[in-house]
Design a protein around this motif. Sequence first.
Motif, PDB file in Angstrom:
ATOM      1  N   LEU A  21       0.833  -1.199   0.000  1.00  0.00           N
ATOM      2  CA  LEU A  21       0.000   0.000   0.000  1.00  0.00           C
ATOM      3  C   LEU A  21       0.874   1.258   0.000  1.00  0.00           C
ATOM      4  N   PRO A  22       0.325   2.404  -0.422  1.00  0.00           N
ATOM      5  CA  PRO A  22       1.049   3.670  -0.226  1.00  0.00           C
ATOM      6  C   PRO A  22       1.437   3.823   1.244  1.00  0.00           C
ATOM      7  N   ASN A  23       2.640   4.354   1.472  1.00  0.00           N
ATOM      8  CA  ASN A  23       3.105   4.519   2.846  1.00  0.00           C
ATOM      9  C   ASN A  23       2.732   5.891   3.390  1.00  0.00           C
ATOM     10  N   SER A  24       3.222   6.196   4.575  1.00  0.00           N
ATOM     11  CA  SER A  24       2.870   7.441   5.253  1.00  0.00           C
ATOM     12  C   SER A  24       3.262   8.668   4.426  1.00  0.00           C
ATOM     13  N   ALA A  25       4.469   8.642   3.855  1.00  0.00           N
ATOM     14  CA  ALA A  25       4.926   9.792   3.066  1.00  0.00           C
ATOM     15  C   ALA A  25       4.063  10.002   1.834  1.00  0.00           C
ATOM     16  N   GLU A  26       3.707   8.903   1.166  1.00  0.00           N
ATOM     17  CA  GLU A  26       2.879   9.009  -0.035  1.00  0.00           C
ATOM     18  C   GLU A  26       1.467   9.464   0.325  1.00  0.00           C
ATOM     19  N   LEU A  27       0.939   8.981   1.432  1.00  0.00           N
ATOM     20  CA  LEU A  27      -0.384   9.411   1.888  1.00  0.00           C
ATOM     21  C   LEU A  27      -0.405  10.913   2.111  1.00  0.00           C
ATOM     22  N   ARG A  28       0.587  11.434   2.823  1.00  0.00           N
ATOM     23  CA  ARG A  28       0.645  12.869   3.097  1.00  0.00           C
ATOM     24  C   ARG A  28       0.817  13.667   1.802  1.00  0.00           C
ATOM     25  N   SER A  29       1.577  13.128   0.861  1.00  0.00           N
ATOM     26  CA  SER A  29       1.758  13.807  -0.416  1.00  0.00           C
ATOM     27  C   SER A  29       0.441  13.906  -1.177  1.00  0.00           C
ATOM     28  N   ARG A  30      -0.313  12.809  -1.225  1.00  0.00           N
ATOM     29  CA  ARG A  30      -1.602  12.810  -1.939  1.00  0.00           C
ATOM     30  C   ARG A  30      -2.601  13.736  -1.257  1.00  0.00           C
ATOM     31  N   LEU A  31      -2.590  13.730   0.058  1.00  0.00           N
ATOM     32  CA  LEU A  31      -3.508  14.589   0.796  1.00  0.00           C
ATOM     33  C   LEU A  31      -3.122  16.056   0.622  1.00  0.00           C
ATOM     34  N   SER A  32      -1.839  16.360   0.717  1.00  0.00           N
ATOM     35  CA  SER A  32      -1.371  17.749   0.589  1.00  0.00           C
ATOM     36  C   SER A  32      -1.667  18.319  -0.794  1.00  0.00           C
ATOM     37  N   SER A  33      -1.626  17.460  -1.818  1.00  0.00           N
ATOM     38  CA  SER A  33      -1.862  17.943  -3.180  1.00  0.00           C
ATOM     39  C   SER A  33      -3.283  18.442  -3.381  1.00  0.00           C
ATOM     40  N   ARG A  34      -4.197  18.051  -2.494  1.00  0.00           N
ATOM     41  CA  ARG A  34      -5.592  18.476  -2.594  1.00  0.00           C
ATOM     42  C   ARG A  34      -5.886  19.726  -1.768  1.00  0.00           C
ATOM     43  N   LEU A  35      -4.924  20.145  -0.939  1.00  0.00           N
ATOM     44  CA  LEU A  35      -5.190  21.225  -0.001  1.00  0.00           C
ATOM     45  C   LEU A  35      -4.348  22.448  -0.307  1.00  0.00           C
ATOM     46  N   CYS A  36      -4.877  23.620   0.023  1.00  0.00           N
ATOM     47  CA  CYS A  36      -4.091  24.847  -0.018  1.00  0.00           C
ATOM     48  C   CYS A  36      -4.211  25.508   1.353  1.00  0.00           C
ATOM     49  N   ARG A  37      -3.427  26.520   1.595  1.00  0.00           N
ATOM     50  CA  ARG A  37      -3.438  27.164   2.906  1.00  0.00           C
ATOM     51  C   ARG A  37      -4.542  28.202   3.036  1.00  0.00           C
ATOM     52  N   ARG A  38      -5.315  28.414   1.994  1.00  0.00           N
ATOM     53  CA  ARG A  38      -6.384  29.407   2.048  1.00  0.00           C
ATOM     54  C   ARG A  38      -7.586  28.826   2.779  1.00  0.00           C
ATOM     55  N   PRO A  39      -8.005  29.403   3.894  1.00  0.00           N
ATOM     56  CA  PRO A  39      -9.134  28.850   4.644  1.00  0.00           C
ATOM     57  C   PRO A  39     -10.413  28.845   3.822  1.00  0.00           C
ATOM     58  N   THR A  40     -11.247  27.857   4.083  1.00  0.00           N
ATOM     59  CA  THR A  40     -12.523  27.763   3.380  1.00  0.00           C
ATOM     60  C   THR A  40     -13.358  29.026   3.566  1.00  0.00           C
ATOM     61  N   SER A  41     -13.334  29.608   4.749  1.00  0.00           N
ATOM     62  CA  SER A  41     -14.156  30.781   5.046  1.00  0.00           C
ATOM     63  C   SER A  41     -13.740  31.996   4.240  1.00  0.00           C
ATOM     64  N   ALA A  42     -12.491  31.984   3.723  1.00  0.00           N
ATOM     65  CA  ALA A  42     -11.994  33.145   2.991  1.00  0.00           C
ATOM     66  C   ALA A  42     -12.174  33.001   1.489  1.00  0.00           C
ATOM     67  N   GLN A  43     -12.750  31.876   1.053  1.00  0.00           N
ATOM     68  CA  GLN A  43     -12.880  31.640  -0.377  1.00  0.00           C
ATOM     69  C   GLN A  43     -13.946  32.544  -0.987  1.00  0.00           C
ATOM     70  N   LEU A  44     -13.710  32.911  -2.234  1.00  0.00           N
ATOM     71  CA  LEU A  44     -14.696  33.634  -3.015  1.00  0.00           C
ATOM     72  C   LEU A  44     -15.328  32.677  -4.001  1.00  0.00           C
ATOM     73  N   GLY A  45     -16.531  32.997  -4.436  1.00  0.00           N
ATOM     74  CA  GLY A  45     -17.151  32.235  -5.500  1.00  0.00           C
ATOM     75  C   GLY A  45     -16.414  32.474  -6.798  1.00  0.00           C
ATOM     76  N   ALA A  46     -16.738  31.667  -7.815  1.00  0.00           N
ATOM     77  CA  ALA A  46     -16.039  31.776  -9.089  1.00  0.00           C
ATOM     78  C   ALA A  46     -16.218  33.158  -9.715  1.00  0.00           C
ATOM     79  N   VAL A  47     -17.453  33.695  -9.672  1.00  0.00           N
ATOM     80  CA  VAL A  47     -17.709  35.001 -10.272  1.00  0.00           C
ATOM     81  C   VAL A  47     -16.966  36.091  -9.511  1.00  0.00           C
ATOM     82  N   GLU A  48     -17.026  36.033  -8.172  1.00  0.00           N
ATOM     83  CA  GLU A  48     -16.337  37.042  -7.376  1.00  0.00           C
ATOM     84  C   GLU A  48     -14.832  36.974  -7.591  1.00  0.00           C
TER      85      GLU A  48
END
Length: 235
Positions: A21-48
Motif C-alpha cells: 500500500l502507499p506509505n505514510s509519506a505518499e499518503l501525506r503527499s496525496r492529501l497535501s496535493s488536494r489542499l491549499c493554505r487558504r481557509p474555506t471561510s476566505a474563499q470567493l465564488g467563481a464570479v467574485e
Amino acid sequence: ERKRRELQLAHRASHDSLTGLPNSAELRSRLSSRLCRRPTSAQLGAVESLDAAYGHGQAQYAETHPAVDPHGHGFDFRTGAEAYGAFDHHVHTIAPEGESDDGTKGLAVLFCDLDGFKSINDRFGHNAGDEVLIEVARRLSRQVRDGDTVARLGGDEFVVLADGLGRADAQDLAVRLRNEIIQPIRVDGRAMRVGASFGIGWAHCGMTADEVLKSADERMYVEKRSRPKQHRRAG
C-alpha cells in the motif's frame, strides 16, 4: 534497465514493503496535493474571484499604461490576459458542515486502528501478524472505489482517502470496511480475528495534511473508547 530500476526505487520509497500500500509519506503527499493554505471561510465564488482578478489586473495595467490602445478603443487586451492569469484555478476542498448530512460532498479521511492485533503477535508470532496485516490491506483495497487511496501509516494503522462522500456515505463506508475486516483470517491453518476502530475526519483547504490526519486519529480514539473493551475485538 536503468529506467526500470528508477521506477522500482520510486515505488519502494512511496509504498509499504509489507502490504504494497502507499506509505505514510505518499499518503501525506496525496492529501497535501488536494489542499491549499487558504481557509474555506476566505474563499470567493467563481464570479467574485474572476471579478476581483479582473479588477486587480485592470488597476495594475492602468498604473503602468495610462494611455488607451493605439486604435482608440479604450481597451487593452493585455489587461484581460493579466486578469485570466490572476484567476484562481484551484478547486477548493470543502467539508460537510455540522454533524448532520447536509448534502455536501467532501474528502473523507477514515483512520483505522486494528483491535486485538497485539495479542496475535504475542501468541502466534510476528510472521502471523504480518499475514494478518497483508490480508487486512487486501480487504480494505477491495472495498474502496478506483481513485480512492488505502494507505498504511505503520504498525496496525491504516488510512482511507475517499473523495465525493457525504457524512452518511462515509459512515456507511466505515461500517462496510469494519464488517470486512472482522471476518476470520486463516493463517497456517488457524482462524484469527481482529476488530477495527474507525475515526472519520474531513479534509478542507486551510488545513495541513498532518492536521487532517490528527483530527481523524482523535475521532478514532473517541470511537474506540466508546465501546466496552470486550467488544472491541471481533473474537
